[in-house]
Design a protein around this motif. Structure first.
Motif, mmCIF file in Angstrom:
data_model
loop_
_atom_site.group_PDB
_atom_site.id
_atom_site.type_symbol
_atom_site.label_atom_id
_atom_site.label_comp_id
_atom_site.label_asym_id
_atom_site.label_seq_id
_atom_site.Cartn_x
_atom_site.Cartn_y
_atom_site.Cartn_z
ATOM 1 N N LEU A 134 0.916 -1.217 0.175
ATOM 2 C CA LEU A 134 0.095 -0.171 -0.030
ATOM 3 C C LEU A 134 0.872 1.217 -0.112
ATOM 4 O O LEU A 134 0.700 2.408 -0.699
ATOM 5 C CB LEU A 134 -0.902 0.172 1.245
ATOM 6 C CG LEU A 134 -1.805 1.257 1.344
ATOM 7 C CD1 LEU A 134 -2.747 1.229 0.164
ATOM 8 C CD2 LEU A 134 -2.754 1.293 2.544
ATOM 9 N N ASP A 168 3.898 1.699 -1.256
ATOM 10 C CA ASP A 168 4.323 1.859 -2.375
ATOM 11 C C ASP A 168 3.354 2.561 -3.532
ATOM 12 O O ASP A 168 3.857 3.555 -4.134
ATOM 13 C CB ASP A 168 4.960 0.537 -3.111
ATOM 14 C CG ASP A 168 6.009 -0.176 -2.580
ATOM 15 O OD1 ASP A 168 6.799 0.639 -1.735
ATOM 16 O OD2 ASP A 168 6.409 -1.168 -2.722
ATOM 17 N N ALA A 169 2.423 2.087 -3.370
ATOM 18 C CA ALA A 169 1.121 2.542 -4.436
ATOM 19 C C ALA A 169 0.764 3.996 -3.826
ATOM 20 O O ALA A 169 0.778 4.689 -4.986
ATOM 21 C CB ALA A 169 0.105 1.681 -3.928
ATOM 22 N N ALA A 176 3.843 6.455 -4.863
ATOM 23 C CA ALA A 176 4.318 6.658 -6.252
ATOM 24 C C ALA A 176 3.433 7.718 -6.794
ATOM 25 O O ALA A 176 3.723 8.488 -7.777
ATOM 26 C CB ALA A 176 3.959 5.248 -7.049
ATOM 27 N N GLY A 227 11.389 -0.914 -7.171
ATOM 28 C CA GLY A 227 10.687 0.442 -6.689
ATOM 29 C C GLY A 227 9.595 0.016 -6.542
ATOM 30 O O GLY A 227 8.744 0.599 -5.451
ATOM 31 N N GLY A 228 8.717 -0.532 -7.221
ATOM 32 C CA GLY A 228 7.116 -0.842 -7.423
ATOM 33 C C GLY A 228 6.416 0.429 -7.515
ATOM 34 O O GLY A 228 5.555 0.707 -6.930
ATOM 35 N N MET A 229 6.940 1.398 -8.253
ATOM 36 C CA MET A 229 6.452 2.882 -8.282
ATOM 37 C C MET A 229 5.901 3.172 -9.745
ATOM 38 O O MET A 229 5.004 4.115 -9.804
ATOM 39 C CB MET A 229 7.755 3.722 -7.960
ATOM 40 C CG MET A 229 8.239 3.637 -6.624
ATOM 41 S SD MET A 229 7.058 4.309 -5.398
ATOM 42 C CE MET A 229 7.510 3.490 -4.078
ATOM 43 N N VAL A 230 6.473 2.575 -10.805
ATOM 44 C CA VAL A 230 6.233 3.292 -11.968
ATOM 45 C C VAL A 230 4.796 3.110 -12.320
ATOM 46 O O VAL A 230 4.233 4.207 -12.934
ATOM 47 C CB VAL A 230 7.198 2.542 -13.192
ATOM 48 C CG1 VAL A 230 6.857 2.941 -14.505
ATOM 49 C CG2 VAL A 230 8.751 2.779 -12.965
ATOM 50 N N HIS A 231 3.980 2.025 -12.000
ATOM 51 C CA HIS A 231 2.479 1.955 -12.307
ATOM 52 C C HIS A 231 1.836 2.939 -11.605
ATOM 53 O O HIS A 231 0.955 3.777 -12.265
ATOM 54 C CB HIS A 231 2.073 0.689 -12.112
ATOM 55 C CG HIS A 231 2.479 -0.046 -10.991
ATOM 56 N ND1 HIS A 231 2.567 0.074 -9.703
ATOM 57 C CD2 HIS A 231 3.536 -0.995 -10.949
ATOM 58 C CE1 HIS A 231 3.017 -0.642 -8.988
ATOM 59 N NE2 HIS A 231 3.808 -1.362 -9.602
ATOM 60 N N GLY A 232 2.074 3.304 -10.192
ATOM 61 C CA GLY A 232 1.507 4.505 -9.755
ATOM 62 C C GLY A 232 1.675 5.691 -10.276
ATOM 63 O O GLY A 232 0.727 6.517 -10.454
ATOM 64 N N MET A 233 2.830 6.146 -10.682
ATOM 65 C CA MET A 233 3.153 7.275 -11.136
ATOM 66 C C MET A 233 2.477 7.393 -12.486
ATOM 67 O O MET A 233 2.090 8.511 -12.717
ATOM 68 C CB MET A 233 4.755 7.301 -11.421
ATOM 69 C CG MET A 233 5.670 7.600 -10.073
ATOM 70 S SD MET A 233 7.528 7.424 -10.600
ATOM 71 C CE MET A 233 7.996 7.451 -9.164
ATOM 72 N N SER A 276 -4.838 3.306 -9.871
ATOM 73 C CA SER A 276 -3.825 2.410 -10.034
ATOM 74 C C SER A 276 -4.091 1.243 -9.089
ATOM 75 O O SER A 276 -4.571 1.509 -8.025
ATOM 76 C CB SER A 276 -2.566 2.679 -9.830
ATOM 77 O OG SER A 276 -2.718 3.697 -8.648
ATOM 78 N N SER A 322 -2.456 -2.364 -7.433
ATOM 79 C CA SER A 322 -0.883 -3.278 -7.280
ATOM 80 C C SER A 322 -1.227 -3.858 -5.919
ATOM 81 O O SER A 322 -1.318 -3.200 -4.709
ATOM 82 C CB SER A 322 0.234 -2.464 -7.557
ATOM 83 O OG SER A 322 1.050 -3.117 -7.589
ATOM 84 N N ARG A 364 -6.499 -8.180 -5.470
ATOM 85 C CA ARG A 364 -5.323 -7.847 -4.794
ATOM 86 C C ARG A 364 -4.806 -8.449 -3.547
ATOM 87 O O ARG A 364 -5.470 -8.683 -2.862
ATOM 88 C CB ARG A 364 -5.505 -6.223 -4.800
ATOM 89 C CG ARG A 364 -4.547 -5.504 -4.060
ATOM 90 C CD ARG A 364 -4.900 -3.870 -4.118
ATOM 91 N NE ARG A 364 -3.721 -3.123 -3.133
ATOM 92 C CZ ARG A 364 -3.626 -2.926 -2.195
ATOM 93 N NH1 ARG A 364 -4.779 -3.191 -1.225
ATOM 94 N NH2 ARG A 364 -2.841 -2.066 -1.722
#
Ligand SMILES: Cc1cc2nc3c(=O)[nH]c(=O)nc-3n(C[C@H](O)[C@H](O)[C@H](O)COP(=O)(O)OP(=O)(O)OC[C@H]3O[C@@H](n4cnc5c(N)ncnc54)[C@H](O)[C@@H]3O)c2cc1C
Ligand SMILES: Nc1ncnc2c1ncn2[C@@H]1O[C@H](COP(=O)(O)O)[C@@H](O)[C@H]1O
Lengths: 321, 245
Positions: free
Chosen positions: A99, A101-102, A105, B122-128, B137, B139, B155
Motif C-alpha cells: 500500500l 508503495d502505491a 508513487a 521500486g514498485g513505483m512506475v505504475h502508480g506514477m 492504479s 497493485s 489484490r
C-alpha cells in the motif's frame, strides 16, 4: 519545517514497520532541526495513535473516515497530499509496503517530489542529498541523490532501529476534501486469515519447501512455528502446487521477509528463494542434503531428515519457553 | 480493446551482481537479460485478454538498443507490436514520464505492468503513470477478469486477498498467479521477426533522482553445523548466542 510520516495500522495498533518509519523520521528530524508529524487514515482508537509518540512523533493527524479503512490508493494519496500541504512538510517518510508503495508513487507526482524506495540508512547531506537503498532484491546497495526540494523516502523494514522511549503524541483530527473519483476502485470483499501472525511483519518465520513432501505434513512446520511464536512461509513450488496459500510464498517473486530468525526446512536454497530472505538477521537451515546451497547462506544448520528433526526441535523449543 | 504492457529488461534472477568503474556501473559481463518476472506475468495475462476480446497488444520498454532482444521475446510470446523509447532508464519518474506520454497518444483501455522491477525493486512506475494519466492504479494484482467495461480484480494484501471492481481504463501492477508464464513456441518466434518494433525518441523530461554509486553487502561467515541428535544445542545457541528466542 516538518517531516510527515504516513502510518499504517492493523487490528487497532500502528504497524511495527510504520513505527520504524517514525523512528527513521525522528532521527532525520534531529539532524535537520525539524518536527515529526504523522498522519493516519481510517477508524482507529486515539490512544493507539498516540503511541506514534514512542517512536518520536510530536503529533498525529487523524483523518477519521470509514471509507478510508480500506486501502483505496487514490484516496489515500489525496489525503496525504493535503496533510503534507497543511503541516508545511518538505519530506514524506513511510514504510515500504504494497500500500505504501502505491500511495507514494502517486504522491511523487502530486508533490513534485523525488523518491527513493527501500531506504536503509539516513541520508548523507554534505554536498547533495544522498540516500542509501537496497537494490537487486537485497543483493546490492545503491547511493541515489534526490535533486528536488520535496522528498519521499520509503524505508525498508528492519533497516532502522525502533525508538520506543518517546512520550505519547498529541492526536488531532484533520479535515480533508475527497471526491467520488478518489474511490473509482471499489473493494467488494476481503478474504483474510486474521488469526495468523502477519508474514511480512513477523519476527520469526518458519518456512517449508518441497522437502516436506506434501500439505499433510505441514502440521510439523506449524507446530514448530507455534512453539517459536513464528509466522509460516513456504517456497514457490509449494504454493504453486497449492500445498500452501499464495501469500505465504517467500522469495524473489513472493514476500520478502526480514525477521530476526528465518528457519528453512526442506528448502534447497535456490537464489530466487534466497532473494526473499537475505535481510534476515539469523538463518537456520534443516536439510537432509549436506550439499544444499542454503547452507552457504545459513548461520546455523542441521543436516538431517525434517521428519525426524522437527518434532524433536519443537519439543526442545517448548522446553525453554 | 487496446492493451499496453510495460516490460523491463533485467538480469536473470540467478545472476551474480557485480559493479565496475569504481562501483559506478553495473557489470554486464556474463549476465543474461530477461523480461522482468512480474512483467512476464502481466504479459501472459494480457495475451489471454487480447485473445479473449480480440483487441491489440503493445509492449513497451524504455531502454537502449540492447533491450531489443527482450522486446522480440515479448513479441514471440504474443504481443502484436513493440515500442522502444530510446533512452537510458535513469530513474522511475523519468521512465513514468515516457510511458505516460506514449500512453496518452495511444489511448489504451488497459495498462499492465509488473508489481516491481527486479533490478531496482521500486514498485513505483505504475502508480506514477496512473497519477499522470488521472487513472486508478491497483497493485499487486493477482487476478484480473474483464466484464465489458468493468474489471474484477484480486489484490494481495497482508495475510490474504482483497477483491475489487474498477472501470476501464486503469493501470495495474501484476504478480502471480494472474496467469502462467508463457514460453514462446516456434511459430511465435518466427512471427516475432516480422512484427513491428518501433523506436521512438524520448520526450525530454527531468529525472528527480540520480544514482551515484553502488556497493555490495559484506560476505556471510561460515555456517555452524549442529548434530541432528543434539537439537537442544541449536535451541541453546538461538537463545544465548543469537538471542532470537
Ligand atoms: C524467475 C523465477 C522466480 C522464482 N521465484 C521464486 C521465489 O520467489 N521463491 C522460491 O522459493 N522459488 C522461486 N523460484 C523457484 C526456485 O528456482 C526453486 O525452484 C525453488 O525455490 C525450489 O523450491 P524448494 O527448495 O522447496 O524445492 P527443491 O529445490 O526441490 O528442494 C527441496 C529440498 O528439500 C530437501 N529435502 C528433501 N527431503 C527432505 C527431508 N525429508 N528432510 C529435509 N530435507 C529434505 C532436499 O535436499 C532439497 O534441498 C523462482 C524461479 C524462477 C525461474
Ligand atoms: N524502463 C522501463 N521500461 C518499461 N517499463 C518499465 C521500465 N521500468 C519499469 N517499468 C514497469 O514498471 C513496473 C514497476 O517498476 P519499478 O517501479 O521500477 O519497480 C515494472 O514491473 C515494469 O512493468
Amino acid at each position: 519545517m516538518s517531516i510527515l510520516v504516513y502510518i499504517e495500522h492493523a487490528d487497532g495498533a500502528i504497524k511495527k514497520t510504520s513505527l520504524e518509519a517514525v523512528s527513521y523520521a525522528t532521527a532525520l528530524a534531529e539532524k535537520e532541526g525539524k518536527e515529526v508529524v504523522a498522519v493516519a487514515l481510517g477508524t482507529i482508537d486515539q490512544g493507539a495513535l498516540a503511541k506514534a509518540g514512542s517512536a518520536g512523533a510530536a503529533k498525529v493527524l487523524q483523518v477519521e473516515d470509514d471509507k478510508l479503512n480500506a486501502g483505496i490508493i487514490q484516496a489515500h494519496a489525496n489525503v496525504v497530499a493535503q496533510a503534507f500541504e497543511k503541516v508545511g512538510a518538505d519530506t514524506l517518510v513511510l514504510a515500504k509496503s504494497s500500500l505504501g508503495d502505491a500511495v507514494a508513487a502517486r504522491l511523487t507526482i502530486k508533490l513534485k517530489a523525488g523518491l527513493v524506495s527501500n531506504v536503509v540508512a539516513l541520508p548523507e547531506t554534505d554536498g547533495g542529498y544522498k540516500v542509501k537503498r537496497s537494490i537487486y532484491t537485497g543483493k546490492a546497495f545503491a547511493y541515489s541523490e534526490i535533486t528536488t526540494a520535496n522528498k519521499i523516502l520509503a524505508v525498508k523494514k528492519n533497516a532502522v532501529a525502533l525508538k520506543a522511549d518517546g512520550a505519547d503524541a498529541s492526536v488531532e483530527k484533520l479535515e480533508v476534501t475527497l471526491s467520488d473519483s478518489d474511490f473509482a476502485a471499489k473493494i467488494t470483499s476481503t478474504d483474510k486469515a486474521t488469526d495468523e501472525i502477519s508474514l511480512p511483519e513477523a519476527d520469526i518465520v518458519v518456512s517449508g519447501g518441497r522437502g516436506m513432501k506434501g500439505p499433510e505434513n505441514w502440521n510439523l512446520i506449524e507446530d514448530l512455528a507455534k512453539a517459536m511464536g513464528a509466522a509460516t512461509g513456504c517456497s514457490k513450488p509449494v504454493s504453486d502446487s497449492g500445498w500452501r496459500p499464495h501469500h505465504e510464498h517467500v522469495g524473489q517473486t513472493g514476500v520478502k521477509v526480514a525477521p530476526s530468525l528465518y528457519v528453512a526446512v526442506g528448502i534447497s536454497g535456490a537464489i530466487q528463494h534466497l532473494a526473499g530472505v537475505n535481510a534476515s538477521k539469523y538463518i537456520v537451515v534443516i536439510n537432509k542434503d549436506p550439499e544444499a546451497p542454503f547452507f552457504k547462506a545459513a548461520d546455523y544448520g542441521i543436516v538431517g531428515d525434517a521428519f525426524e528433526v522437527l518434532p524433536k526441535l519443537t519439543e526442545a523449543v517448548k522446553a525453554i519457553k | 480493446m487496446k492493451i499496453l504492457v510495460c516490460i523491463t529488461h533485467v538480469p536473470d534472477t540467478t545472476s551474480k551482481i557485480q559493479f565496475t568503474d569504481n562501483n559506478t556501473q553495473f557489470d554486464k559481463t556474463g549476465v543474461q537479460f530477461i523480461i522482468g518476472p512480474y512483467d512476464d506475468y502481466a504479459l501472459a495475462r494480457a495475451v489471454e485478454l487480447r485473445d479473449q476480446t480480440g483487441g491489440s497488444l503493445t509492449v513497451l520498454n524504455v531502454g537502449e538498443a540492447e533491450t531489443e532482444p527482450t522486446l522480440r521475446k515479448a513479441l514471440a510470446i504474443g504481443a502484436d507490436e513493440a515500442i522502444r523509447v530510446n533512452a537510458f532508464p535513469s530513474d522511475s519518474l523519468f521512465v513514468a514520464n515516457q510511458i505516460a506520454h506514449y500512453a496518452t497518444e495511444g489511448g489504451y483501455d488497459l495498462i499492465l505492468m509488473g508489481r516491481e522491477s527486479i533490478d531496482f525493486n521500486g514498485g513505483m512506475v505504475h502508480g506514477m503513470v496512473a497519477e499522470m494519466l488521472g487513472m486508478p492504479s491497483i497493485s499487486p494484482v493477482m487476478k484480473l477478469d474483464l466484464e465489458g467495461e468493468t474489471a474484477k480484480l484480486a489484490r494481495e494484501i497482508e495475510g490474504g486477498k482483497e477483491y475489487l471492481e474498477v472501470n476501464l481504463p486503469f493501470v495495474a501492477g501484476c504478480q502471480e498467479p494472474i496467469a502462467e508464464w508463457k514460453i514462446p513456441n516456434m511459430r511465435g518466434i518466427m512471427s516475432a521477426r516480422t512484427k513491428p518494433l518501433n523506436v521512438v525518441e524520448a520526450v525530454s523530461e527531468d529525472a528527480a533522482t540520480k544514482t551515484i554509486s553502488y556497493e555490495l553487502p559484506p560476505a556471510k561467515g561460515a555456517v555452524k553445523l549442529i548434530d541432528k541428535d543434539n537439537v537442544e544445542e541449536l535451541v541453546q545457541l538461538l537463545q544465548n548466542e543469537a538471542k532470537v528466542l
